[in-house]
Scaffold this active site. Structure first.
Site, PDB file in Angstrom:
ATOM      1  N   ASP A 134       0.836  -1.206   0.000  1.00 15.12           N
ATOM      2  CA  ASP A 134       0.000   0.000   0.000  1.00 15.12           C
ATOM      3  C   ASP A 134       0.874   1.262   0.000  1.00 15.12           C
ATOM      4  OD1 ASP A 134      -2.360   1.455   0.079  1.00 15.12           O
ATOM      5  OD2 ASP A 134      -3.161   0.426   1.840  1.00 15.12           O
TER       6      ASP A 134
ATOM      7  N   ASP B 286     -10.572   2.147  -3.630  1.00 14.34           N
ATOM      8  CA  ASP B 286     -11.122   1.790  -2.316  1.00 14.34           C
ATOM      9  C   ASP B 286     -12.645   1.739  -2.363  1.00 14.34           C
ATOM     10  OD1 ASP B 286      -8.747   1.473  -1.085  1.00 14.34           O
ATOM     11  OD2 ASP B 286      -8.771   3.357   0.032  1.00 14.34           O
TER      12      ASP B 286
HETATM   13  C1  DGJ Z   1      -5.894   1.769   1.789  1.00 16.47           C
HETATM   14  C2  DGJ Z   1      -6.230   0.552   0.980  1.00 16.47           C
HETATM   15  O1  DGJ Z   1      -6.655   0.918  -0.292  1.00 16.47           O
HETATM   16  C3  DGJ Z   1      -7.272  -0.271   1.720  1.00 16.47           C
HETATM   17  O2  DGJ Z   1      -7.678  -1.361   0.955  1.00 16.47           O
HETATM   18  C4  DGJ Z   1      -6.677  -0.704   3.031  1.00 16.47           C
HETATM   19  O3  DGJ Z   1      -5.623  -1.597   2.811  1.00 16.47           O
HETATM   20  C5  DGJ Z   1      -6.215   0.497   3.834  1.00 16.47           C
HETATM   21  N1  DGJ Z   1      -5.347   1.344   3.065  1.00 16.47           N
HETATM   22  C6  DGJ Z   1      -5.464   0.057   5.080  1.00 16.47           C
HETATM   23  O4  DGJ Z   1      -4.929   1.108   5.766  1.00 16.47           O
END
Ligand code: DGJ
Length: 741
Positions: free
Chosen positions: A482, A552
């Protein structure tokens, strides 16, 4: 690569220029270089001044066709010089050149004029070529690398810039390539977005002036994606009508770079369209010491005579065959379960084990534990940088959970965010100088975190080191990597002031080198590129990562639109799509599990719902559909995608069809988002089947409105077609066609 005339050295060109001056003789003597692949031809030549001039890019020419040699275009009044009018393959800024240059340099003595002329070309077989250019007086050399893919006709271009002067030079602008389309009317297609709203396809006429799409953020960014497609507008009666989904000519490209980037799409005063793309020149400079060189990223580009649909099918095929880590045959992604939306930061051994049992019961292949497992991570205020297992949440380390996951027949994946640090962490307390910053200035936090300066060798080594240790000590099959903020205050005070902006190159290069080393040391590891959703998706990162997280936003309706946009540039193989809870956390929309499942089955399927809240019926539905998905997944993720009905522009309907490469199977999805005024679903005429073969229809979900044969020819499915029985709100159907022996 084919060359029409023997290679001409620059001295010959100059001699010829000085002593002949006859256009006819020039045509006979200057070389033309031609690359053929798929259904396209690309050609350039050396003009009488010694510039490398674009000659042709479009549909494939006959093998014996002679492409006329290059001649510079004339001056257009006294205001637009011949240099600016003549399309060059890689233009330096100098010599009266006004359009966007590929390369802009300041020399130690203040000279800022750079005029690149041809030196020599070195073929590397029939499919590639290197061309050496040099400034007319200074020792600055540029090697242009060209190759063309025989199957898709997609070109790979990059440049290597070398300083053989005795003193350092400053590069202020360095593109990977320039592409020119000849005068005409065109429409630009490009992808923009924002967090939770990525992958909007924009379409607008190209008019005079320049259109810039870019990221100044240090990474690829959500705001725009480094992909373009330019379709030719028909000038026939009733026009101008731009090329559409399946018809017309389209030129497209994608930059393989995960740092700041820029495309300038410019209509010149002679109505040519030029696309210049590479490192973003904004806040950029790269000091090239004597003897140093800089490699640009690769800029891929191709041509389709089957509209935007044809362009994306070529790109998908190319990505699978040449870009992804396991190309030419990356295996379909495992169906994953991810705990993020169920637990957020509240992960612990018992809770994860309980979710793993439930995930295994529906046929999930991979269990992924998301954020929250490390350091003092209770929420997003602390812990990033401290990559030890949190002893309160996992008193016995990760091993018991991993073993449990394995015993359930799944492999194990883990979330990491290696390039970031929370000020509330042991790492930051120890190394406050490791973050991007300008000393003495504020350090802007976003999501309570700062960006580690990966351009520093010690930071790079630390990141590789902790990841190597994590993967060595634990049986981890997959990392969800991430990256949850963009840069601010991008200072690098460890190096002299005139070298600090190299951070724009070195950060990303070091990121790539970490991926590469980890993959060498742990050949089985698979990686997802996630950046708060789709903030770091590009063909650079996809050389090292097996999949990406497009957004997301997992709302199934929003995802249909985003998936539509995403697939213009990227293959469904890398497009992870989770089924999450209803009502959706982002917009409160309620949808059935079947609708959510089918929406996600258009890509690489994952489950991200809180399984602790599921009913028996939910488990049964998911199990049935995951099993159906497993059967057709290779077709969905590797086949030829046809967008039968677009969900864009608030369409109440959408439909896609994917046909396996051998035409033995097709998988079709249909969705209605809200029936209005009683309008029925559009008749679906399928595409890409073998007209003479018979195909048998099997329902995954749904039915037709009218009687439909179970077995019919490809011609029947493509010409007669079928009418789905889809009415109401958020309803979905899916079926497969299998070729009969
Ligand atoms: C952002 C990601 O896109 C989510 O899927 C998740 O992993 C969160 N970060 C976790 O902090």
């Amino acid at each position: 690569m084919r060359m029409q005339k023997s290679q001409v050295h620059i001295s010959c060109l100059l001699a010829w220029f000085l002593f002949t001056g006859c256009v006819v003789t020039r045509a006979a003597e200057t070389p033309v270089y031609r690359l053929d692949g798929g259904r396209s031809t690309y050609a350039f030549g050396v003009n009488e001044r010694g510039e490398l001039q674009t000659l042709y890019w479009g549909g494939r020419l006959g093998p014996n066709d002679q492409i006329p040699a290059a001649h510079s275009l004339p001056e257009w009044a006294s205001f637009d010089s011949s240099h600016t009018n003549t399309p060059q393959e890689y233009a330096g800024w100098g010599g009266g050149y006004f359009t966007e240059p590929a390369l802009k340099v300041t020399f130690a003595d203040g000279n800022r004029d750079l005029v690149l002329h041809f030196v020599k070309a070195t073929p590397g077989g029939s499919q590639s070529l290197e061309v050496l250019l040099k400034d007319v007086s200074r020792e600055v050399y540029v090697t242009l690398h060209y190759s063309i893919d025989a199957e898709t006709g997609i070109l790979s271009r990059s440049a290597s810039i070398e300083n053989r002067e005795k003193q350092a030079i400053l590069l202020e602008q360095a593109a990977a390539a320039q592409w020119t389309l000849f005068p005409g009317r065109y429409t630009l297609n490009y992808l923009t977005g924002r967090w939770a709203g990525e992958w909007t396809l924009n379409q607008e006429p190209i008019n005079g002036g320049a259109r810039v799409i870019e990221s100044r953020r240090g990474s690829t960014g959500h705001q725009a994606n480094p992909w373009f497609a330019i379709s030719r507008d028909s000038q026939k009666a009733g026009g101008p009508i731009t090329a559409d989904e399946e018809d017309g000519e389209v030129w497209f490209g994608a930059l393989a770079w995960s740092g700041s980037w820029r495309f300038t799409i410019e209509q010149t005063q002679l109505d040519e369209v030029r696309v210049t793309g590479g490192f973003n020149p904004f806040d950029f400079s790269y000091k090239l010491n004597a003897g140093d060189h800089l490699e640009t990223p690769v800029f891929y580009a191709g041509f389709s005579d089957h509209g935007l649909g044809g362009a994306s099918r070529l790109l998908h095929r190319f990505e699978l065959a040449h870009v992804l880590p396991h190309s030419p045959d990356p295996k379909p992604r495992p169906v994953i379960y991810n705990s993020w939306e169920a637990t957020e930061f509240r992960v612990d051994e018992a809770g994860q084990m309980a979710l793993a049992e439930k995930a295994a019961s529906i046929g999930v292949d991979r269990f992924v534990m998301d954020d929250g497992w490390f350091g003092q991570r209770k929420d997003d205020h602390a812990g990033l940088g401290d990559w030890y297992v949190n002893p309160q949440k996992f008193p016995h380390g990760l091993k018991p959970l991993i073993e449990k996951v394995h015993s359930l027949g799944m492999d194990f994946g883990l979330w990491v965010e290696p390039e970031m640090v929370n000020p509330d962490s042991d790492l930051y307390r120890k190394h406050p100088d490791w973050v991007l910053n300008f000393p003495g200035r504020p350090r802007s936090e976003q999501r309570n975190q700062l960006v580690l300066n990966l351009a520093r060798a010690d930071v790079r080594d630390y990141v590789e080191g902790f990841l190597d240790k994590l993967l060595t000590e634990n049986d981890i099959a997959f990392l969800k990597w991430d990256y949850n903020r963009n840069w601010s205050e991008p200072g690098w005070d460890q190096v002299p002031a005139d070298e600090q902006r190299r951070v724009y190159v070195q950060f990303t290069r070091n990121l790539y080198s970490i991926f590469s080393e980890l993959r060498k040391k742990h050949p089985k590891i698979e990686i997802e590129s996630c950046s708060g959703g789709g903030g770091r998706v590009d063909l650079g990162i996809l050389q090292f990562t097996d999949e990406v997280w497009p957004s997301d936003n997992t709302d199934p309706l929003d995802r249909l639109v985003m998936q539509d946009g995403f697939t213009y540039a990227y293959t469904p193989q890398v497009m992870m799509a989770w089924v999450t809870d209803s009502p959706h956390w982002l917009n409160g929309r309620s949808t059935s599990l079947t609708y959510r499942m089918l929406s996600s089955m258009q890509g690489s399927l994952g489950i991200g719902a809180n399984l602790n809240h599921w009913t028996e019926e939910d488990f049964a539905t998911a199990k049935r559909l995951i099993s159906a998905y497993h059967e057709v997944q290779p077709t969905i993720v590797r086949g030829s995608l046809y967008r039968l009905v677009s969900p864009r522009n608030n369409s109440p309907f959408s439909s896609t069809e994917t046909v396996s490469r051998d035409q033995s199977q097709a998988v079709v999805f249909g969705f209605v988002h809200g029936t209005q005024e009683g309008r029925g679903f559009p008749f679906l005429q399928l595409q890409g089947l073998n007209a003479d073969s018979n195909y048998k229809l099997t329902w995954i979900e749904g039915k037709t409105l009218l009687p439909t044969p179970e077995v019919a020819s490809g011609a029947w499915w493509m010409n007669h077609g079928l009418l789905l029985d889809l009415r109401g709100d958020f309803k979905a159907a899916a079926f497969r066609l299998d070729r009969q022996p």
